[in-house]
Write a protein that holds these residues in place. Structure first.
Motif, PDB file in Angstrom:
ATOM      1  N   LEU A 131       0.829  -1.218   0.000  1.00 25.25           N
ATOM      2  CA  LEU A 131       0.000   0.000   0.000  1.00 25.25           C
ATOM      3  C   LEU A 131       0.856   1.258   0.000  1.00 25.25           C
ATOM      4  N   ARG A 132       1.885   1.250   0.827  1.00 29.27           N
ATOM      5  CA  ARG A 132       2.777   2.409   0.901  1.00 29.27           C
ATOM      6  C   ARG A 132       3.414   2.663  -0.470  1.00 29.27           C
ATOM      7  N   GLY A 133       3.895   1.610  -1.133  1.00 30.63           N
ATOM      8  CA  GLY A 133       4.516   1.759  -2.456  1.00 30.63           C
ATOM      9  C   GLY A 133       3.559   2.326  -3.481  1.00 30.63           C
ATOM     10  N   VAL A 134       2.336   1.814  -3.496  1.00 30.93           N
ATOM     11  CA  VAL A 134       1.338   2.284  -4.464  1.00 30.93           C
ATOM     12  C   VAL A 134       0.954   3.730  -4.190  1.00 30.93           C
ATOM     13  N   ILE A 135       0.676   4.054  -2.936  1.00 26.07           N
ATOM     14  CA  ILE A 135       0.247   5.415  -2.580  1.00 26.07           C
ATOM     15  C   ILE A 135       1.361   6.428  -2.832  1.00 26.07           C
ATOM     16  N   LEU A 136       2.565   6.114  -2.401  1.00 26.83           N
ATOM     17  CA  LEU A 136       3.671   7.054  -2.588  1.00 26.83           C
ATOM     18  C   LEU A 136       4.053   7.195  -4.056  1.00 26.83           C
ATOM     19  N   SER A 137       4.008   6.109  -4.811  1.00 29.59           N
ATOM     20  CA  SER A 137       4.282   6.178  -6.256  1.00 29.59           C
ATOM     21  C   SER A 137       3.268   7.071  -6.953  1.00 29.59           C
ATOM     22  N   ALA A 138       2.004   6.883  -6.613  1.00 27.59           N
ATOM     23  CA  ALA A 138       0.949   7.693  -7.226  1.00 27.59           C
ATOM     24  C   ALA A 138       1.114   9.169  -6.861  1.00 27.59           C
ATOM     25  N   ALA A 139       1.374   9.443  -5.594  1.00 27.98           N
ATOM     26  CA  ALA A 139       1.537  10.837  -5.161  1.00 27.98           C
ATOM     27  C   ALA A 139       2.734  11.490  -5.841  1.00 27.98           C
ATOM     28  N   ALA A 140       3.854  10.787  -5.926  1.00 31.02           N
ATOM     29  CA  ALA A 140       5.050  11.342  -6.557  1.00 31.02           C
ATOM     30  C   ALA A 140       4.832  11.550  -8.057  1.00 31.02           C
ATOM     31  N   THR A 141       4.133  10.621  -8.697  1.00 32.99           N
ATOM     32  CA  THR A 141       3.851  10.759 -10.125  1.00 32.99           C
ATOM     33  C   THR A 141       2.952  11.960 -10.385  1.00 32.99           C
ATOM     34  N   ILE A 142       1.939  12.137  -9.572  1.00 35.32           N
ATOM     35  CA  ILE A 142       1.052  13.305  -9.702  1.00 35.32           C
ATOM     36  C   ILE A 142       1.853  14.589  -9.504  1.00 35.32           C
ATOM     37  N   TRP A 143       2.766  14.593  -8.540  1.00 31.39           N
ATOM     38  CA  TRP A 143       3.629  15.754  -8.286  1.00 31.39           C
ATOM     39  C   TRP A 143       4.472  16.084  -9.527  1.00 31.39           C
ATOM     40  N   ILE A 144       5.063  15.051 -10.136  1.00 29.51           N
ATOM     41  CA  ILE A 144       5.872  15.269 -11.342  1.00 29.51           C
ATOM     42  C   ILE A 144       5.017  15.825 -12.479  1.00 29.51           C
ATOM     43  N   VAL A 145       3.827  15.267 -12.663  1.00 21.01           N
ATOM     44  CA  VAL A 145       2.934  15.757 -13.719  1.00 21.01           C
ATOM     45  C   VAL A 145       2.585  17.221 -13.476  1.00 21.01           C
ATOM     46  N   MET A 146       2.327  17.583 -12.237  1.00 17.71           N
ATOM     47  CA  MET A 146       2.030  18.992 -11.918  1.00 17.71           C
ATOM     48  C   MET A 146       3.226  19.885 -12.237  1.00 17.71           C
ATOM     49  N   LEU A 147       4.420  19.441 -11.875  1.00 16.95           N
ATOM     50  CA  LEU A 147       5.619  20.231 -12.158  1.00 16.95           C
ATOM     51  C   LEU A 147       5.839  20.384 -13.661  1.00 16.95           C
ATOM     52  N   ILE A 148       5.578  19.335 -14.417  1.00 15.63           N
ATOM     53  CA  ILE A 148       5.713  19.412 -15.878  1.00 15.63           C
ATOM     54  C   ILE A 148       4.691  20.373 -16.457  1.00 15.63           C
ATOM     55  N   ARG A 149       3.484  20.335 -15.944  1.00 17.87           N
ATOM     56  CA  ARG A 149       2.442  21.258 -16.422  1.00 17.87           C
ATOM     57  C   ARG A 149       2.830  22.710 -16.146  1.00 17.87           C
ATOM     58  N   ILE A 150       3.449  22.958 -15.005  1.00 16.23           N
ATOM     59  CA  ILE A 150       3.877  24.319 -14.652  1.00 16.23           C
ATOM     60  C   ILE A 150       5.082  24.739 -15.491  1.00 16.23           C
ATOM     61  N   ASN A 151       6.066  23.867 -15.609  1.00 20.15           N
ATOM     62  CA  ASN A 151       7.333  24.191 -16.279  1.00 20.15           C
ATOM     63  C   ASN A 151       7.241  24.074 -17.802  1.00 20.15           C
ATOM     64  N   GLY A 152       6.300  23.283 -18.309  1.00 18.25           N
ATOM     65  CA  GLY A 152       6.129  23.153 -19.753  1.00 18.25           C
ATOM     66  C   GLY A 152       6.659  21.835 -20.292  1.00 18.25           C
ATOM     67  N   LEU A 153       6.298  21.568 -21.529  1.00 12.30           N
ATOM     68  CA  LEU A 153       6.641  20.307 -22.180  1.00 12.30           C
ATOM     69  C   LEU A 153       8.142  20.107 -22.330  1.00 12.30           C
ATOM     70  N   ARG A 154       8.885  21.166 -22.366  1.00  8.52           N
ATOM     71  CA  ARG A 154      10.346  21.103 -22.515  1.00  8.52           C
ATOM     72  C   ARG A 154      11.002  20.350 -21.361  1.00  8.52           C
ATOM     73  N   SER A 155      10.291  20.218 -20.257  1.00 12.18           N
ATOM     74  CA  SER A 155      10.842  19.617 -19.041  1.00 12.18           C
ATOM     75  C   SER A 155      11.458  18.247 -19.258  1.00 12.18           C
ATOM     76  N   LEU A 156      10.828  17.402 -20.045  1.00 15.04           N
ATOM     77  CA  LEU A 156      11.328  16.047 -20.235  1.00 15.04           C
ATOM     78  C   LEU A 156      11.841  15.803 -21.649  1.00 15.04           C
ATOM     79  N   SER A 157      12.139  16.889 -22.346  1.00 16.19           N
ATOM     80  CA  SER A 157      12.711  16.716 -23.684  1.00 16.19           C
ATOM     81  C   SER A 157      14.130  16.178 -23.542  1.00 16.19           C
ATOM     82  N   LYS A 158      14.671  15.742 -24.632  1.00 13.46           N
ATOM     83  CA  LYS A 158      16.056  15.286 -24.617  1.00 13.46           C
ATOM     84  C   LYS A 158      16.850  16.153 -25.584  1.00 13.46           C
ATOM     85  N   MET A 159      16.654  17.462 -25.491  1.00 14.69           N
ATOM     86  CA  MET A 159      17.296  18.376 -26.426  1.00 14.69           C
ATOM     87  C   MET A 159      18.748  18.672 -26.047  1.00 14.69           C
TER      88      MET A 159
END
Length: 171
Positions: free
Chosen positions: A12-40
């Motif tokens: 349960l801890r793994g699933v909950i923390l993974s989901a929370a961290a993934t949501i956090w990353i998605v929020m940061l990408i939305r704020i910072n823009g698509l360039r965030s995970l580019s490989k430029m």
């Protein structure tokens, strides 16, 4: 963080923390823009690897402090990436210091053996990239470039606009 260390608690801890961290990353990408995970750039590549490592660390955190530290570190990566992108855009000196130049591996159908040796690219690997790019005749290859990210670009056809290779280094 949770009550005990039974297999159910750990799962349960793994699933909950993974989901929370993934949501956090998605929020940061939305704020910072698509360039965030580019490989430029090589910096972008390092950012992506570090983010994955921090996500794994957050998912395995045994307490809120460890989880929070991973989340703050993720935010820090996005802030540093944003700042360095702004600096690179504002200063050619910073750009030159942070970024390697792309290198020709082939030009006008000819393998550039010195470049292959200097970049440690095997001729057989380059030939595989030519096949991936659907090259049927080496005479049609205008340029093959080892990009700053480690990707290989194959430019083939009848004509090559020189603007596409104006910053490419010849070894």
């Amino acid at each position: 963080m949770f009550i005990d260390n039974t297999w159910l608690d750990i799962a349960l801890r793994g699933v909950i923390l993974s989901a929370a961290a993934t949501i956090w990353i998605v929020m940061l990408i939305r704020i910072n823009g698509l360039r965030s995970l580019s490989k430029m750039t090589n910096f972008d590549f390092v950012m992506t690897i570090a983010l994955g490592s921090l996500l794994a660390g957050a998912a395995q955190a045994s307490d809120w402090q460890g989880f929070g530290q991973a989340m703050v570190a993720m935010l820090g990566l996005f802030i540093v990436q944003y700042g360095t992108a702004r600096l690179r855009k504002a200063s050619d000196t910073v750009e030159a210091a942070m970024q390697n130049a792309p290198v020709f591996l082939m030009r006008d159908g000819q393998f550039l053996e010195d470049a292959l040796r200097a970049t440690r690219v095997a001729r057989s690997d380059l030939v595989a990239k030519l096949r991936e790019a659907n090259v049927l005749d080496l005479k049609q290859v205008r340029a093959v470039v080892l990009e700053t990210t480690g990707d290989v670009s194959v430019l083939h056809g009848d004509v090559l606009d020189e603007i596409l290779v104006e910053n490419v280094k010849r070894i």
